[in-house]
Design a protein around this motif. Sequence first.
Motif, PDB file in Angstrom:
ATOM      1  N   LEU A 177       0.709  -1.177  -0.019  1.00  0.00           N
ATOM      2  CA  LEU A 177      -0.162  -0.106   0.015  1.00  0.00           C
ATOM      3  C   LEU A 177       1.068   1.269   0.014  1.00  0.00           C
ATOM      4  N   ARG A 178       0.622   2.236  -0.965  1.00  0.00           N
ATOM      5  CA  ARG A 178       1.599   3.159  -0.919  1.00  0.00           C
ATOM      6  C   ARG A 178       0.656   4.671  -0.838  1.00  0.00           C
ATOM      7  N   PRO A 179       0.531   5.031   0.264  1.00  0.00           N
ATOM      8  CA  PRO A 179      -0.267   6.458   0.541  1.00  0.00           C
ATOM      9  C   PRO A 179       0.885   7.265   0.162  1.00  0.00           C
ATOM     10  N   PHE A 180       0.488   8.491  -0.742  1.00  0.00           N
ATOM     11  CA  PHE A 180       1.214   9.575  -0.967  1.00  0.00           C
ATOM     12  C   PHE A 180       0.524  11.045  -1.163  1.00  0.00           C
ATOM     13  N   MET A 181       1.158  12.141  -0.955  1.00  0.00           N
ATOM     14  CA  MET A 181       0.388  13.412  -0.652  1.00  0.00           C
ATOM     15  C   MET A 181       1.321  14.372  -1.488  1.00  0.00           C
ATOM     16  N   PHE A 182       0.912  15.322  -2.147  1.00  0.00           N
ATOM     17  CA  PHE A 182       1.639  16.337  -2.833  1.00  0.00           C
ATOM     18  C   PHE A 182       0.958  17.467  -3.294  1.00  0.00           C
ATOM     19  N   ALA A 183       1.915  18.553  -3.600  1.00  0.00           N
ATOM     20  CA  ALA A 183       1.303  19.891  -3.897  1.00  0.00           C
ATOM     21  C   ALA A 183       0.684  19.793  -5.365  1.00  0.00           C
ATOM     22  N   SER A 184      -0.534  19.674  -5.300  1.00  0.00           N
ATOM     23  CA  SER A 184      -1.131  19.682  -6.838  1.00  0.00           C
ATOM     24  C   SER A 184      -1.652  21.186  -7.145  1.00  0.00           C
ATOM     25  N   GLU A 185      -1.410  22.312  -6.572  1.00  0.00           N
ATOM     26  CA  GLU A 185      -1.766  23.516  -6.793  1.00  0.00           C
ATOM     27  C   GLU A 185      -0.891  23.869  -7.985  1.00  0.00           C
ATOM     28  N   ALA A 186      -1.732  24.606  -8.995  1.00  0.00           N
ATOM     29  CA  ALA A 186      -0.958  25.336 -10.238  1.00  0.00           C
ATOM     30  C   ALA A 186      -0.236  26.591 -10.072  1.00  0.00           C
ATOM     31  N   PHE A 187       0.649  26.609  -9.070  1.00  0.00           N
ATOM     32  CA  PHE A 187       1.265  27.828  -9.026  1.00  0.00           C
ATOM     33  C   PHE A 187       2.877  27.734  -8.962  1.00  0.00           C
ATOM     34  N   ILE A 188       3.515  28.345  -9.638  1.00  0.00           N
ATOM     35  CA  ILE A 188       5.001  28.419  -9.651  1.00  0.00           C
ATOM     36  C   ILE A 188       5.790  29.382  -8.750  1.00  0.00           C
TER      37      ILE A 188
END
Length: 361
Positions: A141-152
Amino acid sequence: MNQFALEPHPSPTGPAERAALVQAPTFGTVFADHMAAITWSAGGTGWHDRRITPYARLSLEPAAAVLHYAQEVFEGLKAYRWADGSIHTFRPDANAERFARSARRMALPELPVEDFIGSLEALVAVDQEWVPSQPGTSLYLRPFMFASEAFIGVRAAHEVSYFVIASPVGAYFKGGVAPVSIWVDQVFHRAGPGGTGAAKCGGNYAASLVAQEAAYQHGCEQVLFLDAMTSSTLEELGGMNVLVVMASGEVVTPPTSGTILEGVTRGSLLGLIRDRGREVVERPITLTELLDGIATGGVAEVFACGTAAVVTPVGRLAGETFDVTVGDGTPGELTMALYDELTGIQYGRVADRHGWTHRLV
Ligand SMILES: *Cc1c(COP(=O)(O)O)cnc(C)c1O
């Protein structure tokens, strides 16, 4: 407990094809039909939109912050099928708490423990046929979380995505537990004081890949990193903690003081070793001390540990100026006893004295 809305896969893998994939899994390439997902938005909305959806490609804007600044954390644990058909995982609360600690370090929102465990329960309930039953196999099982906001622009993201994907995995050691060769890297470091070494984040792995290449070039399978300040004390492998068994019976392991990832396997093994009445000491171990101990017989066994391989004996240690065999190069007695005991608990064959197993299905 928050409910996960189910959007069933419109054309799930057929039973025959699934059975073939689950029987002979290759690590990390085959995925169950569904994934769990939760979205987080800043501005008071928080965690929302809990769902189980078909495993599918994600749609991200090229400006998604994770692709530029690596604001990301992950976890890894397994679902084990017991002999009676029930499915259990191991210490998911520990992974949930570590996931929250990792998130804090990477300025990501903390996912509540009940959502972390709830996502595992909801996903495995739907994809339970993907949990293999052959000895030593499991559903990773691979839980993951990331910054998906479109902003550089550079700041903590205001929109974050959490997912769990699942991959059937075979027994790590097919022909019985086999010792690995370790390259002790004296050039690159994986973590430094105040850095991200204690967080389970993709960036640490990205930083370890060149050292991993060096290991392959020297005929080794894994890298052992030394501390960044003095390059003299043992830290850990790219994705596993390290333990040393002294001939005196004492077990030593580097302390998790910020630069080392605190493995759930490491913590569990320290408990099992203490249960055996053995002394466990968390203290810095110098490379010199380790090599001297191997040369004089003061060091009896060396092993690495982590969820994927459980317990991995180290048979050989090599570096720029040395190349030594640990003991006679075969798996040590305590190493193997711990491997048997821990996997026994995980698969429900050995009494779970510590209440570590958690039933999913
Ligand atoms: C995941 C990981 C480990 C092992 O942790 P477990 O919880 O035992 O799987 C060790 N070191 C690093 C760097 C890791 O990412």
